[in-house]
Design a protein around this motif. Structure first.
Motif, PDB file in Angstrom:
ATOM      1  N   LYS A   1      14.779  -6.972  -6.207  1.00 59.81           N
ATOM      2  CA  LYS A   1      15.600  -6.170  -5.516  1.00 59.81           C
ATOM      3  C   LYS A   1      14.517  -5.662  -4.046  1.00 59.81           C
ATOM      4  N   SER A   2      13.383  -6.079  -4.181  1.00 57.26           N
ATOM      5  CA  SER A   2      12.581  -6.008  -3.078  1.00 57.26           C
ATOM      6  C   SER A   2      11.656  -7.052  -2.577  1.00 57.26           C
ATOM      7  N   PRO A   3      12.212  -7.964  -1.837  1.00 53.70           N
ATOM      8  CA  PRO A   3      11.690  -9.296  -1.309  1.00 53.70           C
ATOM      9  C   PRO A   3      10.420  -8.998  -0.838  1.00 53.70           C
ATOM     10  N   LEU A   4      10.267  -7.978   0.062  1.00 50.13           N
ATOM     11  CA  LEU A   4       8.790  -7.767   0.944  1.00 50.13           C
ATOM     12  C   LEU A   4       7.907  -7.531  -0.318  1.00 50.13           C
ATOM     13  N   LEU A   5       8.106  -6.714  -1.186  1.00 51.03           N
ATOM     14  CA  LEU A   5       7.238  -6.267  -2.315  1.00 51.03           C
ATOM     15  C   LEU A   5       6.749  -7.640  -3.020  1.00 51.03           C
ATOM     16  N   ALA A   6       7.943  -8.471  -3.350  1.00 53.18           N
ATOM     17  CA  ALA A   6       7.450  -9.562  -3.999  1.00 53.18           C
ATOM     18  C   ALA A   6       6.697 -10.505  -3.395  1.00 53.18           C
ATOM     19  N   VAL A   7       6.925 -10.842  -2.116  1.00 51.16           N
ATOM     20  CA  VAL A   7       6.344 -11.696  -1.360  1.00 51.16           C
ATOM     21  C   VAL A   7       4.768 -11.009  -1.115  1.00 51.16           C
TER      22      VAL A   7
ATOM     23  N   ALA B   1       1.008  -1.207   0.170  1.00 58.75           N
ATOM     24  CA  ALA B   1       0.071   0.059  -0.002  1.00 58.75           C
ATOM     25  C   ALA B   1       0.816   1.174  -0.166  1.00 58.75           C
ATOM     26  N   LYS B   2       1.812   1.273   0.769  1.00 59.96           N
ATOM     27  CA  LYS B   2       2.886   2.362   0.902  1.00 59.96           C
ATOM     28  C   LYS B   2       3.337   2.483  -0.495  1.00 59.96           C
ATOM     29  N   ALA B   3       3.932   1.547  -1.080  1.00 64.66           N
ATOM     30  CA  ALA B   3       4.713   1.686  -2.626  1.00 64.66           C
ATOM     31  C   ALA B   3       3.805   1.984  -3.365  1.00 64.66           C
ATOM     32  N   SER B   4       2.296   1.783  -3.205  1.00 66.93           N
ATOM     33  CA  SER B   4       1.380   2.282  -4.195  1.00 66.93           C
ATOM     34  C   SER B   4       0.709   3.472  -3.994  1.00 66.93           C
ATOM     35  N   HIS B   5       1.109   4.156  -3.113  1.00 70.00           N
ATOM     36  CA  HIS B   5       0.598   5.428  -2.430  1.00 70.00           C
ATOM     37  C   HIS B   5      -0.632   5.408  -2.106  1.00 70.00           C
ATOM     38  N   ILE B   6      -1.268   4.543  -1.535  1.00 66.33           N
ATOM     39  CA  ILE B   6      -2.701   4.499  -0.932  1.00 66.33           C
ATOM     40  C   ILE B   6      -2.703   5.273   0.207  1.00 66.33           C
TER      41      ILE B   6
ATOM     42  N   ILE C   1      -7.996  -4.979  -0.035  1.00 65.21           N
ATOM     43  CA  ILE C   1      -7.262  -6.039  -0.994  1.00 65.21           C
ATOM     44  C   ILE C   1      -7.720  -5.532  -2.475  1.00 65.21           C
ATOM     45  N   GLU C   2      -9.005  -5.016  -2.780  1.00 64.69           N
ATOM     46  CA  GLU C   2      -9.539  -4.559  -3.869  1.00 64.69           C
ATOM     47  C   GLU C   2      -8.852  -3.216  -4.213  1.00 64.69           C
ATOM     48  N   LEU C   3      -8.468  -2.385  -3.325  1.00 68.08           N
ATOM     49  CA  LEU C   3      -7.732  -1.441  -3.788  1.00 68.08           C
ATOM     50  C   LEU C   3      -6.329  -1.603  -4.017  1.00 68.08           C
ATOM     51  N   LEU C   4      -5.603  -2.469  -3.568  1.00 72.00           N
ATOM     52  CA  LEU C   4      -4.178  -3.150  -3.865  1.00 72.00           C
ATOM     53  C   LEU C   4      -4.147  -3.556  -5.091  1.00 72.00           C
ATOM     54  N   LEU C   5      -4.987  -4.308  -5.519  1.00 73.99           N
ATOM     55  CA  LEU C   5      -5.286  -4.966  -7.049  1.00 73.99           C
ATOM     56  C   LEU C   5      -5.184  -3.864  -7.880  1.00 73.99           C
ATOM     57  N   GLU C   6      -6.055  -2.794  -7.642  1.00 74.16           N
ATOM     58  CA  GLU C   6      -6.006  -1.765  -8.501  1.00 74.16           C
ATOM     59  C   GLU C   6      -4.796  -1.114  -8.626  1.00 74.16           C
ATOM     60  N   LYS C   7      -3.929  -0.710  -7.503  1.00 74.89           N
ATOM     61  CA  LYS C   7      -2.998   0.188  -7.351  1.00 74.89           C
ATOM     62  C   LYS C   7      -1.612  -0.539  -7.713  1.00 74.89           C
ATOM     63  N   THR C   8      -1.562  -1.629  -7.721  1.00 75.86           N
ATOM     64  CA  THR C   8      -0.211  -2.488  -7.622  1.00 75.86           C
ATOM     65  C   THR C   8       0.254  -2.945  -9.064  1.00 75.86           C
ATOM     66  N   SER C   9      -0.754  -2.710  -9.742  1.00 75.03           N
ATOM     67  CA  SER C   9      -0.321  -3.206 -11.184  1.00 75.03           C
ATOM     68  C   SER C   9       1.205  -2.666 -11.669  1.00 75.03           C
ATOM     69  N   SER C  10       1.413  -1.502 -11.489  1.00 78.79           N
ATOM     70  CA  SER C  10       2.851  -1.010 -11.788  1.00 78.79           C
ATOM     71  C   SER C  10       3.949  -1.671 -10.944  1.00 78.79           C
ATOM     72  N   LEU C  11       3.584  -1.926  -9.894  1.00 78.71           N
ATOM     73  CA  LEU C  11       4.742  -2.730  -9.120  1.00 78.71           C
ATOM     74  C   LEU C  11       5.242  -4.050  -9.856  1.00 78.71           C
ATOM     75  N   ARG C  12       4.494  -4.468 -10.538  1.00 77.10           N
ATOM     76  CA  ARG C  12       4.465  -5.971 -10.979  1.00 77.10           C
ATOM     77  C   ARG C  12       5.642  -5.806 -12.418  1.00 77.10           C
ATOM     78  N   ASP C  13       5.544  -4.576 -12.731  1.00 77.99           N
ATOM     79  CA  ASP C  13       6.595  -4.525 -13.944  1.00 77.99           C
ATOM     80  C   ASP C  13       8.000  -4.158 -13.530  1.00 77.99           C
ATOM     81  N   ASN C  14       8.206  -3.545 -12.101  1.00 79.25           N
ATOM     82  CA  ASN C  14       9.550  -3.426 -11.582  1.00 79.25           C
ATOM     83  C   ASN C  14      10.091  -4.753 -11.274  1.00 79.25           C
ATOM     84  N   ASN C  15      11.507  -4.643 -11.084  1.00 74.03           N
ATOM     85  CA  ASN C  15      12.390  -5.825 -10.689  1.00 74.03           C
ATOM     86  C   ASN C  15      12.341  -6.092  -9.294  1.00 74.03           C
TER      87      ASN C  15
END
Length: 391
Positions: free
Chosen positions: A371-377, A337-342, A354-368
C-alpha cells in the motif's frame, strides 16, 4: 561589507532569530541589518547589540503580548471550539475593531518602547535599514538610522510594520503602511549601501519582493524547510518550532546539508552513483515491481534503473528535474524517517541517519508495504546501503 536582510512576515519573524543564532555562533558579524515589518523590529534589536534579549522575547511570545486578545479564546477560535462565551467574546472584539477602525497597536508600541534602546542603536557600529510606505505621498521610503529624526526610531519601526488591518495613526502629519507592500525582503537596500556580501533570511510572508538590482553581489538565502504559519497568529508552540527550524535551516544553508525536512551532512553524489551501480539484477527487479515497472523487464537492468526507476522515484518524491542521485536516495530515506517519527530538527551524519533508520523502521516491515510503494522501496534501499562498507 556584510549585510543581513530580514523579510517581513509577522509571527514568522521567529525564524529570523533562530537563523541569526546559528550565524552568530559561526562568527558572522554584520555591518548593516535591513528589515521590513517584523524584520525591521528584529533588525533593530540585533543592530543595537541585544540579540539575546530579542531571542528571549520570541521564546516567550504570545498573541496576547501584542494584541488585546486572550490566548485561550484565540486557541478556541483556531481549533473551531466556538461556544457561546467565545462567540460573545469574538463579537465584542469585532465591535472594537470597527470602532477603532482597525486593530489597536498600543501593546506593540509598548513592546517597542520596552525593547528598543535608541541611544544604543544610534551609537552601534552596525547600521540599520528599514522600509515603509507613505500613503500620504504614495511612495516607498528606504530609511537608514541616520535618516530618522531623534526620538522617532520606534515610531518608524511601527510604520514599517503597520499591517493594513492595524489602526492607522499619523506620524509627522503623514500616514504610513507596512513596507511589505513595496519590498518585503530589503536586499536592494543593502545593495545600495554597497554591501559586498548579503545574507537574506526569507519567511515568504505576505508582500512584494523587488527584483535584485545587482547580479554581482553574492547572496546567501536562508529558506524555511516548511510553512511558518499565519502572519498574525503568535502561537507559542509554533514559534518555538520556528526558532529551532531557523537555526537548522541556517546550518543547512551554511554547510550544504542534504534533505528537505531533515538535516544530513553530504556524502557526495559519486558515492551514490557507485552504490547504485552495485545493485543486483534481483534487487532492481524487486524495486521495479514495487513501482509497477514490470512492463519494462526486458530492458537491460542498469538502463532500467537509470532510465525508468530513478526518474519515476524523482517524480513520486516531487524533486526537481535535475536533482542528483544523492537527493533522490536521501529524499527516499526521509520518507522512512517521517513514517518512523524520527526527530527532524537535528543534524545527522549519513551514517547516523542510516543507523537510526535501522533502529526505528523495524515496525514498518510488519505493515502491508504494498500500500506504500515509497516505503517499500525505501526499506529496500536502506537494507542495501547497510551492506556497503563506506556507510
Amino acid at each position: 561589507m556584510l549585510g543581513l536582510a530580514l523579510e517581513g512576515g509577522g509571527a514568522k519573524g521567529a525564524f529570523h532569530m533562530g537563523a541569526v543564532k546559528a550565524l552568530l555562533e559561526e562568527g558572522y558579524n554584520f555591518d548593516i541589518i535591513a528589515g521590513t515589518s517584523i524584520g525591521a523590529f528584529n533588525a533593530a534589536i540585533i543592530a543595537q547589540g541585544d540579540f539575546e534579549l530579542g531571542y528571549s522575547l520570541w521564546q516567550n511570545m504570545t498573541t496576547s503580548l501584542l494584541f488585546d486578545i486572550e490566548d485561550t479564546k484565540l486557541e478556541n477560535i483556531l481549533n473551531k471550539k466556538i461556544d457561546l462565551v467565545t462567540l460573545s467574546y469574538l463579537s465584542n472584539k469585532l465591535k472594537e475593531f470597527v470602532a477603532n477602525k482597525g486593530l489597536d497597536t498600543i501593546k506593540i508600541k509598548q513592546l517597542l518602547d520596552d525593547y528598543i534602546d535608541e541611544d544604543k542603536l544610534r551609537t552601534s557600529q552596525v547600521d540599520l535599514g528599514i522600509i515603509t510606505v507613505s500613503l500620504s505621498d504614495f511612495k516607498p521610503l528606504e530609511l537608514f538610522k541616520e535618516d530618522i529624526p531623534y526620538g522617532k526610531i520606534t515610531s518608524y519601526l511601527m510604520a514599517s510594520a503597520n499591517f493594513p488591518l492595524f489602526k492607522m495613526e499619523p506620524l509627522a502629519g503623514k500616514y504610513f503602511i507596512d513596507g511589505g507592500l513595496y519590498d518585503n525582503c530589503p536586499i536592494n537596500l543593502l545593495v545600495k549601501k554597497e554591501c559586498t556580501k548579503i545574507i537574506a533570511i526569507r519567511t515568504f510572508g505576505i508582500g512584494l519582493s523587488q527584483k535584485t538590482i545587482s547580479s554581482h553581489i553574492p547572496i546567501l538565502s536562508i529558506i524555511p524547510s516548511e510553512d511558518l504559519g499565519k502572519v498574525l497568529i503568535f502561537d507559542n508552540a509554533l514559534i518555538q518550532h520556528n526558532l529551532k527550524m531557523g537555526y537548522y535551516d541556517a546550518k543547512r544553508a551554511l554547510y550544504g546539508l542534504k534533505g528537505r525536512k531533515y538535516y544530513i551532512t553530504p556524502v557526495g553524489n559519486d558515492f551514490f552513483l557507485k552504490s547504485l551501480l552495485l545493485l543486483s539484477t534481483e534487487q532492481i527487479t524487486r524495486l521495479c515491481n514495487y513501482l509497477s515497472l514490470s512492463s519494462f523487464s526486458e530492458m537491460e537492468p542498469t538502463r532500467l534503473l537509470f532510465e525508468k526507476l530513478l526518474p519515476k522515484l524523482s517524480r513520486l518524491l516531487k524533486l526537481e528535474v535535475y536533482c542528483s542521485y544523492e537527493d533522490i536516495i536521501i529524499a527516499l530515506l526521509e520518507v522512512l524517517a517521517k513514517a518512523s517519527h524520527i526527530e527532524p530538527l537535528e543534524i545527522y551524519t549519513f551514517k547516523q541517519f542510516i543507523e537510526l533508520l535501522l533502529e526505528k523502521t523495524s515496525s514498518l516491515r510488519d505493515n502491508n508495504l504494498k500500500k506504500s510503494p515509497l516505503l517499500a522501496v525505501g526499506l529496500e534501499f536502506l537494507i542495501f546501503l547497510t551492506e556497503l562498507p563506506i556507510v
